[in-house]
Design a protein around this motif. Structure first.
Motif, PDB file in Angstrom:
ATOM      1  N   LEU A 247       7.619  -2.412   4.877  1.00 54.88           N
ATOM      2  CA  LEU A 247       6.700  -3.048   3.623  1.00 54.88           C
ATOM      3  C   LEU A 247       7.094  -2.765   2.317  1.00 54.88           C
ATOM      4  N   TYR A 248       7.441  -1.291   2.134  1.00 55.31           N
ATOM      5  CA  TYR A 248       7.710  -0.674   0.890  1.00 55.31           C
ATOM      6  C   TYR A 248       8.925  -1.237   0.253  1.00 55.31           C
ATOM      7  N   ASP A 249       9.946  -1.490   1.512  1.00 53.14           N
ATOM      8  CA  ASP A 249      11.055  -1.888   1.330  1.00 53.14           C
ATOM      9  C   ASP A 249      11.071  -3.450   0.717  1.00 53.14           C
ATOM     10  N   LEU A 250      10.144  -4.281   1.274  1.00 53.39           N
ATOM     11  CA  LEU A 250       9.675  -5.512   0.733  1.00 53.39           C
ATOM     12  C   LEU A 250       9.198  -5.489  -0.669  1.00 53.39           C
ATOM     13  N   ALA A 251       8.351  -4.587  -1.092  1.00 57.10           N
ATOM     14  CA  ALA A 251       7.685  -4.415  -2.126  1.00 57.10           C
ATOM     15  C   ALA A 251       8.815  -4.092  -3.448  1.00 57.10           C
ATOM     16  N   GLY A 252       9.779  -3.463  -2.832  1.00 52.62           N
ATOM     17  CA  GLY A 252      10.915  -3.229  -4.039  1.00 52.62           C
ATOM     18  C   GLY A 252      11.632  -4.576  -4.351  1.00 52.62           C
ATOM     19  N   ALA A 253      11.873  -5.339  -3.000  1.00 54.83           N
ATOM     20  CA  ALA A 253      12.397  -6.682  -3.348  1.00 54.83           C
ATOM     21  C   ALA A 253      11.900  -7.758  -4.121  1.00 54.83           C
ATOM     22  N   PHE A 254      10.340  -7.808  -3.839  1.00 58.53           N
ATOM     23  CA  PHE A 254       9.536  -8.397  -4.622  1.00 58.53           C
ATOM     24  C   PHE A 254       8.528  -8.068  -5.415  1.00 58.53           C
ATOM     25  N   PRO A 255       9.073  -7.280  -6.816  1.00 61.32           N
ATOM     26  CA  PRO A 255       8.171  -6.552  -7.316  1.00 61.32           C
ATOM     27  C   PRO A 255       6.964  -7.299  -7.731  1.00 61.32           C
ATOM     28  N   GLY A 256       5.791  -6.658  -7.722  1.00 58.52           N
ATOM     29  CA  GLY A 256       4.570  -7.159  -8.311  1.00 58.52           C
ATOM     30  C   GLY A 256       3.675  -8.303  -7.365  1.00 58.52           C
ATOM     31  N   ARG A 257       4.285  -8.404  -6.225  1.00 60.31           N
ATOM     32  CA  ARG A 257       3.933  -9.709  -5.557  1.00 60.31           C
ATOM     33  C   ARG A 257       3.569  -9.302  -3.894  1.00 60.31           C
ATOM     34  N   LEU A 258       3.945  -7.890  -3.708  1.00 62.19           N
ATOM     35  CA  LEU A 258       3.238  -7.378  -2.417  1.00 62.19           C
ATOM     36  C   LEU A 258       2.396  -6.050  -2.812  1.00 62.19           C
ATOM     37  N   GLN A 259       1.126  -6.105  -2.492  1.00 58.79           N
ATOM     38  CA  GLN A 259       0.004  -5.069  -2.343  1.00 58.79           C
ATOM     39  C   GLN A 259      -0.096  -4.582  -0.980  1.00 58.79           C
ATOM     40  N   THR A 260       0.077  -3.468  -0.533  1.00 57.17           N
ATOM     41  CA  THR A 260      -0.249  -2.965   0.732  1.00 57.17           C
ATOM     42  C   THR A 260      -1.734  -2.188   0.586  1.00 57.17           C
ATOM     43  N   ALA A 261      -2.431  -2.400   1.716  1.00 51.70           N
ATOM     44  CA  ALA A 261      -4.007  -2.177   1.696  1.00 51.70           C
ATOM     45  C   ALA A 261      -4.237  -1.344   3.119  1.00 51.70           C
ATOM     46  N   SER A 262      -4.906  -0.369   2.844  1.00 52.65           N
ATOM     47  CA  SER A 262      -5.287   0.340   4.265  1.00 52.65           C
ATOM     48  C   SER A 262      -6.433  -0.370   4.754  1.00 52.65           C
ATOM     49  N   LEU A 263      -6.225  -1.111   5.855  1.00 54.43           N
ATOM     50  CA  LEU A 263      -7.058  -2.016   6.393  1.00 54.43           C
ATOM     51  C   LEU A 263      -7.295  -1.977   7.895  1.00 54.43           C
ATOM     52  N   ASP A 264      -8.463  -1.358   8.376  1.00 61.00           N
ATOM     53  CA  ASP A 264      -8.631  -1.341   9.643  1.00 61.00           C
ATOM     54  C   ASP A 264      -9.600  -2.506  10.180  1.00 61.00           C
ATOM     55  N   VAL A 265      -9.238  -3.158  10.880  1.00 57.37           N
ATOM     56  CA  VAL A 265     -10.142  -4.230  11.287  1.00 57.37           C
ATOM     57  C   VAL A 265     -11.356  -4.195  11.915  1.00 57.37           C
ATOM     58  N   ALA A 266     -11.351  -2.796  12.613  1.00 56.18           N
ATOM     59  CA  ALA A 266     -12.641  -2.262  13.386  1.00 56.18           C
ATOM     60  C   ALA A 266     -13.446  -1.585  12.525  1.00 56.18           C
ATOM     61  N   ASP A 267     -13.365  -1.532  11.145  1.00 54.92           N
ATOM     62  CA  ASP A 267     -14.046  -0.667  10.245  1.00 54.92           C
ATOM     63  C   ASP A 267     -14.451  -1.596   9.067  1.00 54.92           C
ATOM     64  N   GLU A 268     -15.856  -1.975   9.650  1.00 52.25           N
ATOM     65  CA  GLU A 268     -16.406  -2.854   8.495  1.00 52.25           C
ATOM     66  C   GLU A 268     -16.740  -2.527   7.134  1.00 52.25           C
ATOM     67  N   THR A 269     -17.225  -1.264   7.127  1.00 59.23           N
ATOM     68  CA  THR A 269     -17.401  -0.687   5.918  1.00 59.23           C
ATOM     69  C   THR A 269     -16.039  -0.627   4.779  1.00 59.23           C
TER      70      THR A 269
END
Length: 237
Positions: free
Chosen positions: A45-67
């Motif tokens: 994903l970080y490689d993709l972020a470099g190829a598409f600057p400003g259009r990919l944001q990674t987010a820490s997201l555990d779908v089991a963690d509602e909070t």
């Protein structure tokens, strides 16, 4: 379009993230664990972020963690981020080929937690980010969730996907008047960590089909159910 993809660091999620970026969209790539620095889990994903600057944001997201989901959605809202589409892709495959006599209900609970409640949590907290605009919600399902083609075994996965189909149908009824399309999509048996190397399908081809659904290049024929494959063709309930 701004599109949230869960489970975006590998398999179909990664293929779809790459496809959407190539089409000019912006993607929030949800990954379980630490998303703020490169790791073996999210390095591509970080490689993709470099190829598409400003259009990919990674987010820490555990779908089991509602909070955690609620906090992420609130942060995006405060930053002025709006969504046009959600792809609920994160899933697990537990208790594979286990007979009912040996079934571990911890596998059942975990499968429902991730495969059903996960998408429900994401929609609960992220639907407000659509505002008043049209949009699309794609819940990645499976032919394993078909009543018509039910087979013995894979109880945790199959039952969780059948329930996901029902949730998708309910959501469709709720959101249809707002012009938010909702689909439960069978991506095909594809070569991923979950599908295995023997799978005949290509995740990139499936990603292209799902992207066409999100962009409404493909519009499924009118029918009573929202369970379709990645080409937009009706799946047997």
């Amino acid at each position: 379009m701004n599109i949230l993809v869960t489970g975006a660091n590998r398999g179909l999620g990664y293929a779809l993230t790459a496809e959407l970026l190539q089409r000019g969209h912006s993607v929030i790539a949800g990954v379980r664990g630490e998303a703020g620095q490169p790791s073996e889990r999210n390095r591509r994903l970080y490689d993709l972020a470099g190829a598409f600057p400003g259009r990919l944001q990674t987010a820490s997201l555990d779908v089991a963690d509602e909070t955690g989901i609620a906090e992420a959605a609130a942060a995006w809202k405060s930053s002025g981020i709006e969504l046009d589409a959600i792809v609920n892709n994160a899933a697990i495959l537990a208790g594979r080929e286990t007979a009912i006599e040996q079934l571990d209900f911890a596998d059942m609970a975990a499968s429902m937690e991730i495969n059903l409640y996960g998408p429900m949590r994401i929609v609960k907290h992220c639907l407000p980010l659509f505002g008043d605009r049209a949009g699309c919600i794609v819940n990645i399902s499976s032919e394993a969730g078909s009543f018509t083609n039910a087979y013995g075994g894979d109880y945790p996965y199959a039952l969780s996907k059948a329930a996901l189909n029902m949730f998708s149908q309910q959501l469709h009824r709720q959101l249809h008047a707002r012009d938010i399309a909702v689909y439960a999509v069978h991506p095909g048996w594809i070569r991923t960590d979950m599908g295995g190397e023997q799978a005949p399908g290509d995740p990139e081809a499936s990603a292209r089909g799902i992207a066409d659904l999100i962009e409404r290049r493909t519009v499924p024929a009118p029918g009573p159910f929202v369970f379709i494959d990645y080409r937009g063709e009706a799946m047997p309930i």
